[in-house]
Design a protein around this motif. Structure first.
Motif, PDB file in Angstrom:
ATOM      1  N   GLY A 164       0.779   5.496  -1.980  1.00  0.00           N
ATOM      2  CA  GLY A 164       0.084   6.412  -2.867  1.00  0.00           C
ATOM      3  C   GLY A 164       0.986   6.893  -3.984  1.00  0.00           C
ATOM      4  N   ARG A 187       5.586   9.525   7.888  1.00  0.00           N
ATOM      5  CA  ARG A 187       5.320  10.081   6.554  1.00  0.00           C
ATOM      6  C   ARG A 187       6.615  10.092   5.741  1.00  0.00           C
ATOM      7  NH1 ARG A 187       1.422  15.432   6.967  1.00  0.00           N
ATOM      8  NH2 ARG A 187      -0.402  14.399   7.900  1.00  0.00           N
ATOM      9  N   ASP A 195      -5.155  10.817  -8.754  1.00  0.00           N
ATOM     10  CA  ASP A 195      -4.690   9.574  -8.160  1.00  0.00           C
ATOM     11  C   ASP A 195      -4.405   8.580  -9.290  1.00  0.00           C
ATOM     12  OD1 ASP A 195      -4.112   7.365  -6.644  1.00  0.00           O
ATOM     13  OD2 ASP A 195      -5.875   7.549  -5.349  1.00  0.00           O
ATOM     14  N   ARG A 230      -5.974  11.462   0.597  1.00  0.00           N
ATOM     15  CA  ARG A 230      -7.199  10.994  -0.048  1.00  0.00           C
ATOM     16  C   ARG A 230      -8.452  11.370   0.746  1.00  0.00           C
ATOM     17  NH1 ARG A 230      -4.058   5.946  -0.907  1.00  0.00           N
ATOM     18  NH2 ARG A 230      -3.498   5.792  -3.123  1.00  0.00           N
ATOM     19  N   SER A 231      -8.300  11.499   2.071  1.00  0.00           N
ATOM     20  CA  SER A 231      -9.480  11.692   2.918  1.00  0.00           C
ATOM     21  C   SER A 231      -9.738  13.149   3.272  1.00  0.00           C
ATOM     22  CB  SER A 231      -9.330  10.872   4.211  1.00  0.00           C
ATOM     23  OG  SER A 231      -9.130   9.502   3.908  1.00  0.00           O
ATOM     24  N   TYR A 285      -4.269  11.351  12.086  1.00  0.00           N
ATOM     25  CA  TYR A 285      -3.259  10.689  11.251  1.00  0.00           C
ATOM     26  C   TYR A 285      -1.885  10.989  11.876  1.00  0.00           C
ATOM     27  CZ  TYR A 285      -7.127  10.495   7.944  1.00  0.00           C
ATOM     28  OH  TYR A 285      -8.354  10.272   7.343  1.00  0.00           O
ATOM     29  N   THR A 318       1.955   5.191   3.246  1.00  0.00           N
ATOM     30  CA  THR A 318       0.564   5.202   3.695  1.00  0.00           C
ATOM     31  C   THR A 318       0.283   6.353   4.658  1.00  0.00           C
ATOM     32  OG1 THR A 318       0.607   2.794   3.499  1.00  0.00           O
ATOM     33  CG2 THR A 318      -1.242   3.740   4.708  1.00  0.00           C
ATOM     34  N   ASP A 359       0.825   8.516  11.756  1.00  0.00           N
ATOM     35  CA  ASP A 359       1.836   7.552  11.325  1.00  0.00           C
ATOM     36  C   ASP A 359       3.029   8.275  10.689  1.00  0.00           C
ATOM     37  OD1 ASP A 359       0.326   5.495  12.250  1.00  0.00           O
ATOM     38  OD2 ASP A 359      -0.554   4.998  10.286  1.00  0.00           O
ATOM     39  N   SER A 402       0.834  -1.207   0.000  1.00  0.00           N
ATOM     40  CA  SER A 402       0.000   0.000   0.000  1.00  0.00           C
ATOM     41  C   SER A 402       0.865   1.252   0.000  1.00  0.00           C
ATOM     42  CB  SER A 402      -0.927  -0.016   1.223  1.00  0.00           C
ATOM     43  OG  SER A 402      -0.162  -0.015   2.416  1.00  0.00           O
ATOM     44  N   GLU A 434      -3.084   8.297   2.988  1.00  0.00           N
ATOM     45  CA  GLU A 434      -4.436   8.238   3.567  1.00  0.00           C
ATOM     46  C   GLU A 434      -5.016   9.620   3.858  1.00  0.00           C
ATOM     47  OE1 GLU A 434      -4.308   5.669   6.898  1.00  0.00           O
ATOM     48  OE2 GLU A 434      -4.145   3.827   5.689  1.00  0.00           O
ATOM     49  N   PRO A 435      -4.318  10.536   4.544  1.00  0.00           N
ATOM     50  CA  PRO A 435      -4.929  11.868   4.743  1.00  0.00           C
ATOM     51  C   PRO A 435      -5.054  12.659   3.456  1.00  0.00           C
ATOM     52  CG  PRO A 435      -2.679  11.857   5.585  1.00  0.00           C
ATOM     53  CD  PRO A 435      -3.026  10.436   5.254  1.00  0.00           C
TER      54      PRO A 435
END
Length: 518
Positions: free
Chosen positions: A378, A510, A389, A471-472, A506, A464, A508, A376, A468-469
């Motif tokens: 991006g 980076r 994306d 995309r969200s 978020y 990831t 994690d 996973s 994730e942030p």
């Protein structure tokens, strides 16, 4: 003028008065008779008796410059001729002696004046002023010039040190004068980049700066991972920026950064190949940071050994060859990770990593950018101010793909000997007395994408923790799009500040790799 009936005196009258036969004798001599020497002595005494000092208030020389004050002229040798500076006493009212010099002054032909009155007591000597030199001359100059005394040696001037420099007083600027004309507008400065600590509804739970360091062992110091890694380069028509940051939760708990970053260049000149590898260890695994570092190191070694062939395929556009070759290199790297897990005595899923890589050619004429990897993360592209994306799609595990296979409902088949294959009638079989191992986890699908970049594009490869942030949270995507849409790419420090723009929820690690196309 003489008195009436009186005969004017001549220059020889004084001689006749002294030596005329009818003149009375001055008196008998003490020791000798009337001789010429006696008469000379008598005449000298008479002349000396008439030499009296000048009474005060009488100035026989009206020009003070011709007869200066003796105190102001200490050297009598400056006027050696007594005729030019006659004694004011003897020249007034008496004839000259035969040894005296004839005077050229007009007063010599003037008639004799009346005898002076009795002389008053001499006046006290004048006090010398502080600025006047000491006088060596007597009160009255003698009738003859004395020998000139030797000049004293002149004192050598003593060198004086220059005075210390005096600092000029501080110049106080004059107050500004009001002008009738209005001041010109200052030049318009470009707006500074906003310093936003976070985006979203509220601040994140953890602080923005590191708090605790991960534990270290004396025998395993080479396994330590830095909190932040930052790198960059420029080749051909693109500019590279890369950063890896420990997450807020790991900073607070003192855990190591699980993300790993590798940037390497193989070859020289236009045939050079740039590799950027991003790996993320499994969450909650003890050696996740070591697995991520091993994955980057092993894929870097495999690409480096084949960089010449890979660079040639990228410049020639051979996508099929690139996909098959990079797939084999990735599988070998994952195989080494599984072998490492077996050596450590852990499960394969505990010692693995998500691996994502970019291959970039240094040739300015080549704009092909190759992405490959597993796991996973991006892959985004910023074009015309909007994010796209472009992550390669992977089919779902339940999706039916490929050609049909022999199964239930298929027509019976025959063997080469003519025997027919029958179907399983569903007869139950007894369980096996041996414990069977669980099935292996499904292999991670391989991802590959080769795209041609356009001028002005920005390609972003991230782990990831940032994917994730992005995309969200639309606020984060809009903030980064506004900062990275400029013509010039940001510097290393600015890119690091953009990468650690936090979002609540978020925390994690980076890792971000951005490519700006010129």
């Amino acid at each position: 003028m003489s008195q009436q009936g009186e005969r004017p005196a001549t220059e020889d009258d004084w001689w006749n008065r002294l030596y005329d036969e009818s003149a009375p004798d001055t008196g008998p001599a003490a020791t000798a008779g009337d001789t010429l020497d006696d008469r000379f002595d008598s005449a000298a005494d008479a002349v000396a008796a008439d030499d009296v000092p000048e009474p005060p208030g009488q100035n026989l020389n009206p020009d003070p410059g011709l007869n200066p004050d003796p105190g102001l002229n200490p050297d009598p040798g400056l006027n050696p001729d007594p005729g030019l500076n006659p004694d004011p006493g003897p020249d007034q009212g008496r004839p000259r002696a035969w040894w005296e010099t004839y005077s050229t002054d007009a007063s010599a032909s003037a008639p004799p004046a009346a005898p002076p009155p009795a002389a008053p007591p001499p006046a006290p000597p004048r006090q010398r002023a502080p600025w006047e030199p000491p006088s060596a001359a007597p009160e009255q100059p003698p009738a003859y010039p004395p020998p000139r005394p030797p000049e004293p040696p002149r004192a050598q001037p003593v060198p004086m040190e220059p005075p210390p420099p005096v600092e000029p007083p501080a110049q106080v600027p004059p107050p500004p004068q009001e002008s009738a004309d209005p001041p010109a507008d200052p030049p318009v400065q470009p707006p500074a980049r906003p310093q936003v600590a976070y985006v979203g509804d509220g601040p994140p739970t953890y602080g923005a700066e590191p708090t605790a360091l991960p534990p270290a062992h004396p025998q395993e110091l080479d396994e330590l991972v830095a909190d932040t890694v930052l790198d960059g380069a420029r080749y051909g028509t693109y500019t590279l920026r890369a950063a890896s940051i420990r997450g807020d939760s790991a900073r607070y708990r003192g855990e190591p950064r699980r993300d790993a970053l590798l940037t390497a260049r193989f070859g020289t000149g236009e045939a050079a190949l740039v590799l950027v590898a991003v790996a993320s260890g499994a969450r909650a695994a003890e050696g996740a940071h070591l697995a991520a570092a091993d994955a980057c190191r092993w894929i870097g070694g495999a690409v480096g050994r084949s960089h010449a062939r890979l660079s040639e395929d990228i410049r020639a556009g051979r996508r099929g060859d690139l996909k098959s070759g990079l797939h084999r290199l990735t599988d070998r790297t994952l195989g080494k990770l599984r072998a490492g897990a077996a050596e450590l005595g852990v499960q394969p899923e505990e010692y693995t990593a998500h691996l994502r890589c970019l291959l970039l050619s240094a040739d300015p004429a080549c704009r092909t950018r190759v992405f490959f990897g597993v796991g996973s993360g991006g892959l985004f592209r910023l074009r015309d101010g909007a994010w796209q994306d472009i992550e390669p799609l992977v089919p779902e595990p339940a999706a039916v793909t490929g050609a049909p296979v022999v199964g239930f409902g298929s027509p019976p088949a025959e063997t080469p000997e003519g025997d027919r294959l029958t179907m399983d009638l569903g007869i139950a079989t007894p369980p096996s007395p041996y414990i069977e191992a669980p099935p292996p986890p499904p292999a991670e699908p391989f991802r590959f994408r080769a795209s041609v970049a356009r001028p002005g594009d920005t390609l972003l490869l991230c782990s990831t923790g940032l994917a994730e942030p992005l995309r969200s949270e639309a606020a984060l995507a809009g903030e980064l799009a506004g900062r990275w849409a400029a013509d010039e790419p940001p510097g290393l420090a600015a890119f690091l500040a953009d990468t650690q723009l936090r979002v609540k929820g978020y925390a994690d690690d980076r890792t971000a790799v951005a490519i700006w196309e010129a």
